[in-house]
Design an enzyme around this catalytic site. Structure first.
Site, PDB file in Angstrom:
ATOM      1  N   THR A   2      14.464 -20.762  71.152  1.00 13.46           N
ATOM      2  CA  THR A   2      13.172 -21.408  71.379  1.00 13.46           C
ATOM      3  C   THR A   2      13.092 -22.206  72.676  1.00 13.46           C
ATOM      4  O   THR A   2      11.998 -22.533  73.113  1.00 13.46           O
ATOM      5  CB  THR A   2      12.819 -22.352  70.216  1.00 13.46           C
ATOM      6  OG1 THR A   2      13.864 -23.322  70.055  1.00 13.46           O
ATOM      7  CG2 THR A   2      12.660 -21.579  68.933  1.00 13.46           C
ATOM      8  N   ASP A  44      -1.931 -22.336  51.238  1.00 10.76           N
ATOM      9  CA  ASP A  44      -1.666 -21.296  52.230  1.00 10.76           C
ATOM     10  C   ASP A  44      -2.942 -20.465  52.382  1.00 10.76           C
ATOM     11  O   ASP A  44      -3.100 -19.429  51.728  1.00 10.76           O
ATOM     12  CB  ASP A  44      -0.492 -20.415  51.793  1.00 10.76           C
ATOM     13  CG  ASP A  44       0.012 -19.517  52.904  1.00 10.76           C
ATOM     14  OD1 ASP A  44      -0.830 -18.886  53.573  1.00 10.76           O
ATOM     15  OD2 ASP A  44       1.239 -19.443  53.116  1.00 10.76           O
ATOM     16  N   ARG A  49       7.212 -27.205  62.509  1.00  6.33           N
ATOM     17  CA  ARG A  49       7.026 -27.385  63.945  1.00  6.33           C
ATOM     18  C   ARG A  49       6.499 -28.796  64.176  1.00  6.33           C
ATOM     19  O   ARG A  49       5.669 -29.288  63.412  1.00  6.33           O
ATOM     20  CB  ARG A  49       6.041 -26.361  64.518  1.00  6.33           C
ATOM     21  CG  ARG A  49       6.575 -24.935  64.593  1.00  6.33           C
ATOM     22  CD  ARG A  49       7.667 -24.828  65.655  1.00  6.33           C
ATOM     23  NE  ARG A  49       8.186 -23.472  65.764  1.00  6.33           N
ATOM     24  CZ  ARG A  49       9.259 -23.027  65.135  1.00  6.33           C
ATOM     25  NH1 ARG A  49       9.904 -23.826  64.293  1.00  6.33           N
ATOM     26  NH2 ARG A  49       9.686 -21.798  65.322  1.00  6.33           N
ATOM     27  N   ASP A  51      12.328 -33.504  60.902  1.00  8.48           N
ATOM     28  CA  ASP A  51      13.301 -32.679  61.626  1.00  8.48           C
ATOM     29  C   ASP A  51      12.674 -32.075  62.870  1.00  8.48           C
ATOM     30  O   ASP A  51      13.365 -31.848  63.863  1.00  8.48           O
ATOM     31  CB  ASP A  51      13.825 -31.568  60.713  1.00  8.48           C
ATOM     32  CG  ASP A  51      14.868 -30.709  61.397  1.00  8.48           C
ATOM     33  OD1 ASP A  51      15.933 -31.260  61.764  1.00  8.48           O
ATOM     34  OD2 ASP A  51      14.642 -29.501  61.578  1.00  8.48           O
ATOM     35  N   GLU A  77       9.569 -32.595  71.710  1.00  4.78           N
ATOM     36  CA  GLU A  77      11.034 -32.495  71.790  1.00  4.78           C
ATOM     37  C   GLU A  77      11.454 -32.060  73.200  1.00  4.78           C
ATOM     38  O   GLU A  77      10.778 -31.255  73.827  1.00  4.78           O
ATOM     39  CB  GLU A  77      11.539 -31.444  70.788  1.00  4.78           C
ATOM     40  CG  GLU A  77      11.388 -31.817  69.344  1.00  4.78           C
ATOM     41  CD  GLU A  77      11.868 -30.701  68.409  1.00  4.78           C
ATOM     42  OE1 GLU A  77      12.542 -29.753  68.881  1.00  4.78           O
ATOM     43  OE2 GLU A  77      11.566 -30.759  67.213  1.00  4.78           O
ATOM     44  N   HIS A  80      16.084 -31.339  64.760  1.00  6.85           N
ATOM     45  CA  HIS A  80      15.627 -29.952  64.628  1.00  6.85           C
ATOM     46  C   HIS A  80      16.776 -29.035  64.200  1.00  6.85           C
ATOM     47  O   HIS A  80      17.025 -27.997  64.814  1.00  6.85           O
ATOM     48  CB  HIS A  80      15.011 -29.458  65.943  1.00  6.85           C
ATOM     49  CG  HIS A  80      14.022 -28.345  65.745  1.00  6.85           C
ATOM     50  ND1 HIS A  80      12.911 -28.202  66.531  1.00  6.85           N
ATOM     51  CD2 HIS A  80      13.980 -27.315  64.858  1.00  6.85           C
ATOM     52  CE1 HIS A  80      12.230 -27.127  66.155  1.00  6.85           C
ATOM     53  NE2 HIS A  80      12.867 -26.582  65.123  1.00  6.85           N
ATOM     54  N   GLY A  94      17.356 -25.706  59.836  1.00  9.18           N
ATOM     55  CA  GLY A  94      17.763 -24.324  59.608  1.00  9.18           C
ATOM     56  C   GLY A  94      19.139 -23.973  60.115  1.00  9.18           C
ATOM     57  O   GLY A  94      19.511 -22.794  60.137  1.00  9.18           O
TER      58      GLY A  94
END
Length: 339
Positions: free
Chosen positions: A46, A149, A211, A235, A240, A257, A260
């Site tokens: 990313t 959603d 995000r 997170d 950032e 971050h 994951g």
């Protein structure tokens, strides 16, 4: 054939060398337009913005990102210029779900919450790869579950979904698992804003492991100050690696971050990126040295998740060294997922 690979991608060195003439590893700062001039493909993460500035005039016709998200890639530009893009959907979903419930366990311990899990309602915003695991585990643990959603509701009907207002009013835990979209039918930029926090009814724990811009920083700070939000686990941050120091100070859980960042998730991501490249160029499929489970644990307990991961140490590291956000992320000791 020449492939450029970001040198921060784990478990990838040596995989492509037997079948690709030129494999070059570069740091994110070294991945430039000039470096890509004669490269056929790029495998990245990313931190590399893949747009016209990077790609104009290069030979690159394939980009694989060893991540779920693609918001660092100008997909319209790539489509217009014949560049194929591949990502790694779901690769780290079990790890992010582990982070969510590790955060819930740490929060309950910090506030001495002795209520049974069956008395708590979790609001899940975004029910894709990660949200679906969070939903399944939450139901196993006896929690009441609210799902929001809109894209899925449009496809599948409204029966199992609710709206953001209901989640604000009824949830004890609110966790975000959406992609980042500023435009389109369902933008996710600042889903949590001042109007959302004004409707909060239960002083919830708010978790953002999706995000950074999905939650508005100032609204989080204001709601923590007023008590509308009981606690925050952050997170993913706006801007950032230059993160908000006031939000860092007020957040119960604050991590760089890495939600994951499991060993298994990284192996899955690398496998998916390499397989996408070999398929695109009709190369022999690479055999990964390390094998991992394809998905999340079928059955969990909150105690087992808390034993497998707690964000306490990662929080302390970031709070003591906020200026080292990137270093903490890039040197993270990948944890194992809950089994």
């Amino acid at each position: 054939m020449k492939v450029i690979i970001e040198n921060k991608i784990p478990f990838i060195k040596g995989l492509l060398e037997p079948i690709v003439d030129n494999v070059t590893y570069l740091s994110p700062d070294e991945i430039t337009n000039e470096a890509l001039r004669d490269a056929d493909a790029l495998i990245t993460r990313t931190r590399t913005r893949c747009d016209a500035r990077l790609l104009d005039g290069t030979a690159c016709k394939f980009i694989a990102t060893a991540t779920i998200g693609t918001d660092h890639i100008d997909l319209d530009y790539c489509k217009a210029n014949g560049i194929t893009v591949a990502n790694a959907p779901g690769c780290n979903a079990p790890a992010v779900a582990q982070y969510v419930f590790g955060s819930i366990a740490m929060w309950r311990k910090a506030v001495d919450d002795r209520r049974p899990l069956s008395s708590l309602t979790i609001g899940i915003v975004g029910v894709g790869h990660v949200g679906s695991i969070v939903e399944r585990w939450a139901r196993q643990l006896g929690m009441k579950v609210l799902l929001c959603d809109p894209p899925r509701a449009e496809r599948e009907g409204d029966a199992m979904f609710t709206d953001m207002a209901s989640i604000a009013r009824l949830a004890d835990v609110i966790t975000f698992h959406t992609p980042m979209a500023r435009q389109g039918a369902h933008p996710t930029f600042h889903l949590l804003d001042g109007s959302f926090t004004a409707e909060l009814g239960r002083k919830p724990l708010v978790i953002n492991s999706s995000r950074g811009p999905v939650t508005d920083t100032q609204s989080l700070i204001d709601a923590l100050d007023s008590g509308a939000i009981g606690a925050a686990a952050i997170d993913c941050w706006e801007n950032e690696p230059t993160i908000s120091r006031p939000l860092l100070e007020k957040a119960l859980i604050a991590t760089p971050h890495i939600a994951g960042y499991s060993r298994e998730g990284k192996i899955r991501a690398t496998t998916m990126a390499v397989n996408a490249l070999t398929a695109h160029f009709n190369l022999p499929q690479v055999v990964m040295h390390e094998k991992v489970a394809p998905g999340a644990a079928e059955s969990v307990t909150l105690e087992a998740i808390a034993e497998s991961y707690t964000p306490a140490a990662d929080t302390l590291s970031l709070k003591e060294n906020p200026e080292k956000f990137e270093q903490l992320r890039n040197t993270y000791d990948y944890r194992h997922e809950v089994m």
